[in-house]
Design a protein around this motif. Structure first.
Motif, PDB file in Angstrom:
ATOM      1  N   LEU A 333      38.178  35.978  32.073  1.00  0.00           N
ATOM      2  CA  LEU A 333      39.305  35.518  31.405  1.00  0.00           C
ATOM      3  C   LEU A 333      40.028  34.719  32.212  1.00  0.00           C
ATOM      4  O   LEU A 333      40.851  33.829  31.760  1.00  0.00           O
ATOM      5  N   GLN A 334      40.100  35.018  33.574  1.00  0.00           N
ATOM      6  CA  GLN A 334      40.790  34.343  34.660  1.00  0.00           C
ATOM      7  C   GLN A 334      40.181  32.969  34.754  1.00  0.00           C
ATOM      8  O   GLN A 334      40.872  32.090  34.715  1.00  0.00           O
ATOM      9  N   ASP A 335      38.988  32.594  34.959  1.00  0.00           N
ATOM     10  CA  ASP A 335      38.300  31.491  35.114  1.00  0.00           C
ATOM     11  C   ASP A 335      38.477  30.430  33.939  1.00  0.00           C
ATOM     12  O   ASP A 335      38.740  29.276  34.134  1.00  0.00           O
ATOM     13  N   HIS A 336      38.480  31.141  32.915  1.00  0.00           N
ATOM     14  CA  HIS A 336      38.587  30.178  31.431  1.00  0.00           C
ATOM     15  C   HIS A 336      40.162  30.026  31.276  1.00  0.00           C
ATOM     16  O   HIS A 336      40.464  29.544  30.011  1.00  0.00           O
ATOM     17  N   HIS A 337      41.008  30.563  32.210  1.00  0.00           N
ATOM     18  CA  HIS A 337      42.453  30.522  31.906  1.00  0.00           C
ATOM     19  C   HIS A 337      42.924  31.263  30.694  1.00  0.00           C
ATOM     20  O   HIS A 337      43.616  30.457  29.932  1.00  0.00           O
ATOM     21  N   ARG A 338      42.179  32.119  30.111  1.00  0.00           N
ATOM     22  CA  ARG A 338      42.385  32.712  28.657  1.00  0.00           C
ATOM     23  C   ARG A 338      43.614  33.901  29.073  1.00  0.00           C
ATOM     24  O   ARG A 338      44.059  34.373  28.009  1.00  0.00           O
ATOM     25  N   ALA A 339      43.598  34.300  30.282  1.00  0.00           N
ATOM     26  CA  ALA A 339      44.478  35.486  30.579  1.00  0.00           C
ATOM     27  C   ALA A 339      44.968  35.367  31.868  1.00  0.00           C
ATOM     28  O   ALA A 339      44.358  34.733  32.706  1.00  0.00           O
ATOM     29  N   VAL A 340      46.267  35.904  31.966  1.00  0.00           N
ATOM     30  CA  VAL A 340      46.845  36.172  33.412  1.00  0.00           C
ATOM     31  C   VAL A 340      46.538  37.551  33.929  1.00  0.00           C
ATOM     32  O   VAL A 340      46.609  38.478  33.147  1.00  0.00           O
ATOM     33  N   VAL A 341      45.928  37.423  35.089  1.00  0.00           N
ATOM     34  CA  VAL A 341      45.354  38.690  35.662  1.00  0.00           C
ATOM     35  C   VAL A 341      46.606  39.318  36.673  1.00  0.00           C
ATOM     36  O   VAL A 341      46.958  38.321  37.555  1.00  0.00           O
ATOM     37  N   MET A 342      47.110  40.492  36.327  1.00  0.00           N
ATOM     38  CA  MET A 342      48.093  41.251  37.172  1.00  0.00           C
ATOM     39  C   MET A 342      47.631  42.379  37.680  1.00  0.00           C
ATOM     40  O   MET A 342      47.065  43.147  37.170  1.00  0.00           O
ATOM     41  N   GLY A 343      48.216  42.743  38.819  1.00  0.00           N
ATOM     42  CA  GLY A 343      48.125  44.006  39.455  1.00  0.00           C
ATOM     43  C   GLY A 343      47.840  43.681  40.897  1.00  0.00           C
ATOM     44  O   GLY A 343      48.451  42.879  41.541  1.00  0.00           O
ATOM     45  N   THR A 344      46.690  44.593  41.502  1.00  0.00           N
ATOM     46  CA  THR A 344      46.318  44.312  42.780  1.00  0.00           C
ATOM     47  C   THR A 344      44.800  44.146  42.944  1.00  0.00           C
ATOM     48  O   THR A 344      44.164  44.205  41.803  1.00  0.00           O
ATOM     49  N   GLN A 345      44.315  43.879  44.094  1.00  0.00           N
ATOM     50  CA  GLN A 345      43.070  43.602  44.218  1.00  0.00           C
ATOM     51  C   GLN A 345      42.037  44.499  43.754  1.00  0.00           C
ATOM     52  O   GLN A 345      42.182  45.613  43.848  1.00  0.00           O
ATOM     53  N   SER A 346      40.846  44.005  43.050  1.00  0.00           N
ATOM     54  CA  SER A 346      40.205  45.072  42.463  1.00  0.00           C
ATOM     55  C   SER A 346      39.194  45.592  43.484  1.00  0.00           C
ATOM     56  O   SER A 346      39.016  44.976  44.863  1.00  0.00           O
ATOM     57  N   PHE A 347      38.150  46.287  43.091  1.00  0.00           N
ATOM     58  CA  PHE A 347      37.374  47.182  43.832  1.00  0.00           C
ATOM     59  C   PHE A 347      36.301  46.134  44.687  1.00  0.00           C
ATOM     60  O   PHE A 347      35.922  46.390  45.771  1.00  0.00           O
ATOM     61  N   GLY A 348      35.634  45.338  43.955  1.00  0.00           N
ATOM     62  CA  GLY A 348      34.597  44.387  44.863  1.00  0.00           C
ATOM     63  C   GLY A 348      33.070  44.953  44.684  1.00  0.00           C
ATOM     64  O   GLY A 348      32.306  44.430  45.467  1.00  0.00           O
ATOM     65  N   LYS A 349      32.824  45.504  43.485  1.00  0.00           N
ATOM     66  CA  LYS A 349      31.505  45.963  43.250  1.00  0.00           C
ATOM     67  C   LYS A 349      30.808  44.874  42.244  1.00  0.00           C
ATOM     68  O   LYS A 349      30.882  45.055  41.123  1.00  0.00           O
ATOM     69  N   GLY A 350      30.219  44.083  43.007  1.00  0.00           N
ATOM     70  CA  GLY A 350      29.709  42.933  42.273  1.00  0.00           C
ATOM     71  C   GLY A 350      28.024  42.725  42.281  1.00  0.00           C
ATOM     72  O   GLY A 350      27.553  41.770  42.211  1.00  0.00           O
ATOM     73  N   SER A 351      27.575  43.958  42.374  1.00  0.00           N
ATOM     74  CA  SER A 351      26.138  43.935  42.423  1.00  0.00           C
ATOM     75  C   SER A 351      25.462  44.601  41.067  1.00  0.00           C
ATOM     76  O   SER A 351      26.057  45.451  40.550  1.00  0.00           O
ATOM     77  N   VAL A 352      24.273  44.216  40.856  1.00  0.00           N
ATOM     78  CA  VAL A 352      23.498  44.611  39.530  1.00  0.00           C
ATOM     79  C   VAL A 352      22.632  45.434  40.034  1.00  0.00           C
ATOM     80  O   VAL A 352      21.666  45.355  40.851  1.00  0.00           O
ATOM     81  N   GLN A 353      22.471  46.838  39.446  1.00  0.00           N
ATOM     82  CA  GLN A 353      21.376  47.895  39.541  1.00  0.00           C
ATOM     83  C   GLN A 353      20.605  47.927  38.327  1.00  0.00           C
ATOM     84  O   GLN A 353      21.249  47.982  37.158  1.00  0.00           O
ATOM     85  N   THR A 354      19.275  47.959  38.727  1.00  0.00           N
ATOM     86  CA  THR A 354      18.395  47.967  37.526  1.00  0.00           C
ATOM     87  C   THR A 354      17.626  49.297  37.573  1.00  0.00           C
ATOM     88  O   THR A 354      17.025  49.500  38.695  1.00  0.00           O
TER      89      THR A 354
END
Length: 469
Positions: A333-354
């Motif tokens: 939503l942030q990259d498509h400028h569809r929403a304003v993201v508010m708060g604090t930095q997120s956790f950073g769990k960007g891996s896929v488990q199969t």
């Protein structure tokens, strides 16, 4: 005698391991001897068909010396360990070690763990209600899940658990720690916790219960302004998210002036659920893609036409407990400028488990890819940076005397346009009504900030529309 017996066992196991490494398909036989710099070709039949397999250069395979080392250790444990160890137990321990040493999220799933994984994705399981990971040998709380014993007892995202009951956590695997946290509903487990804001360890008693996670919660903050809380992404979250937004719109005469999506302390869950939620608010374009070494781990998910609340301003609330699928939704939503993201930095769990089944009761959960936002940003170990940083705060209003106004003056000039006048008593009553509404919002400073931003965006948009007309 002991040395001879150990040598025989080790040699036998080496022969077994070598045989396993060379076995491929039934009926395959080695082709004629190849030159040292050529690949080895195996030919034969499988399922009645002629097949040919080209094996890579042997030097690129597992070095024989390392394989010998493994079998040597296996044999010495079998012979000399203080207690007799079953072959199956040793091999399962070796598998667990291989996976655990890769990253905090790869693991071996024995029957019980496999069953618990299936339960957690369906939204009902037993335990304390916290999403955890490993950090420096201790258990770190990624987030407590909404309306669970852990959250009600006061466990917070970022807490470091150093003891479970009388059992120190240091030295335990994540699997062992999770097993200790699970137990019979109604029983109590004491957690010894280190917290950044505390100078000494604190103890929190948590009563185990059957955890039933409600994925979606929604309500109107004020007329026209909706709030959707996603606690965890489950298999049906995408559909439930759409239904919640439609219901809020219906309660607002068919149109929302603004929407807050709250994924704070949401540990993630099912990838497709995050994609479904983002798709509900996007007309087109990439939502998320994954990159891995094998073809099946390289995926791309795109939006389908149809934004169910087109042109409605949106604010997404995130914090350090927002992980995985939460970050996918916020990033899209942030990259498509569809929403304003508010708060604090997120956790950073960007891996896929199969989850790869080995048989009907065993599986491995292995990291196979990384997530990327539509603009190509890797979420892993970085997270989503909010457009507007708003840290949690305790909101306290100054208790002052009401201002004396023009309307309180005897013989004051009337308004002149027919509007109601407001004296100090009427203003005080308005403030009390406003306080009641703030109590309903639980005086959540971040949520209050999101609502105020939406109001400002709506006012600005209405002024623009009036100017165009």
């Amino acid at each position: 005698m002991g040395t001879v017996r150990s040598t025989r066992q080790t040699t036998a196991f080496r022969a077994l391991a070598t045989a396993i490494c060379l076995t491929t398909l039934p009926g395959l036989t080695a082709a004629q001897e190849q030159a040292p710099d050529q690949d080895v070709i195996l030919e034969g039949t499988a399922n009645g068909q002629q097949v040919q397999i080209r094996l890579p250069d042997p030097e690129e395979q597992l070095p024989l010396e390392d394989l010998r080392k493994f079998t040597e250790v296996f044999g010495r444990i079998k012979e000399a360990y203080v207690e007799e160890v079953d072959d199956r137990q040793l091999l399962e321990s070796a598998i667990k070690g291989m996976l655990a040493d890769l990253d905090p999220h790869s693991t071996y799933l024995a029957p019980k763990e496999y069953e618990e994984l299936e339960e957690s994705t369906s939204g009902e399981f037993g335990g304390l209600g916290i999403e955890v990971g490993m950090e420096d040998g201790f258990i770190k709380v990624i987030t407590p899940i909404d309306d669970t014993p852990a959250q009600k007892a006061g466990v917070q995202a970022g807490d470091l658990i150093i003891k479970l009951g009388d059992q120190p956590v240091k030295g335990l695997s994540l699997e062992e720690a999770v097993n200790l946290m699970r137990g019979k509903p109604g029983t109590t487990l004491s957690l010894t916790i280190m917290r950044e804001t505390e100078n000494a360890p604190i103890e929190i008693d948590v009563v185990r219960d059957v955890i039933k996670v409600t994925s979606i919660k929604s309500r109107l903050l004020e007329p026209g302004y909706g709030y959707v809380r996603i606690t965890q992404f489950q298999s049906e979250t995408g559909n439930e998210f759409r239904d919640a937004i439609r219901s809020l719109a219906d309660d607002s005469d068919g149109q929302l002036d603004g929407l807050v999506i709250d994924v704070r302390n949401n540990p993630g869950g099912v990838l497709q659920a995050a994609v479904g939620a983002a798709d509900a608010l996007l007309d087109e374009g990439l939502i998320v893609y994954t990159e891995g070494r094998i073809q099946s781990s390289r995926l791309r998910f795109s939006a389908t036409p149809g934004d169910i609340i087109a042109d409605t301003p949106i604010v997404v609330l995130i914090n350090g407990g927002s992980a995985s699928a939460s970050e996918i939704l916020a990033g899209a939503l942030q990259d498509h400028h569809r929403a304003v993201v508010m708060g604090t930095q997120s956790f950073g769990k960007g891996s896929v488990q199969t989850v790869i089944p080995l048989d009907e009761t065993h599986a491995i959960k292995m990291t196979t890819a990384r997530y990327f936002t539509p603009d190509g940003r890797s979420i892993q170990a970085r997270g989503i940076t909010p457009d507007i940083e708003v840290r949690p705060a305790r909101f306290t209003e100054f208790e002052g005397q009401p201002f004396f106004t023009e309307a309180d003056l005897s013989g004051h000039l009337e308004n002149g346009d027919g509007e109601d006048e407001l004296n100090s008593e009427q203003r005080k009553q308005q403030d009390q009504n406003s306080d009641a509404n703030e109590s309903h919002m639980e005086r959540d400073f971040q949520l209050r900030s999101a609502l105020n931003l939406l109001k400002g965006m709506t006012i600005f948009q209405n002024k623009q529309d009036d100017g165009d007309n």
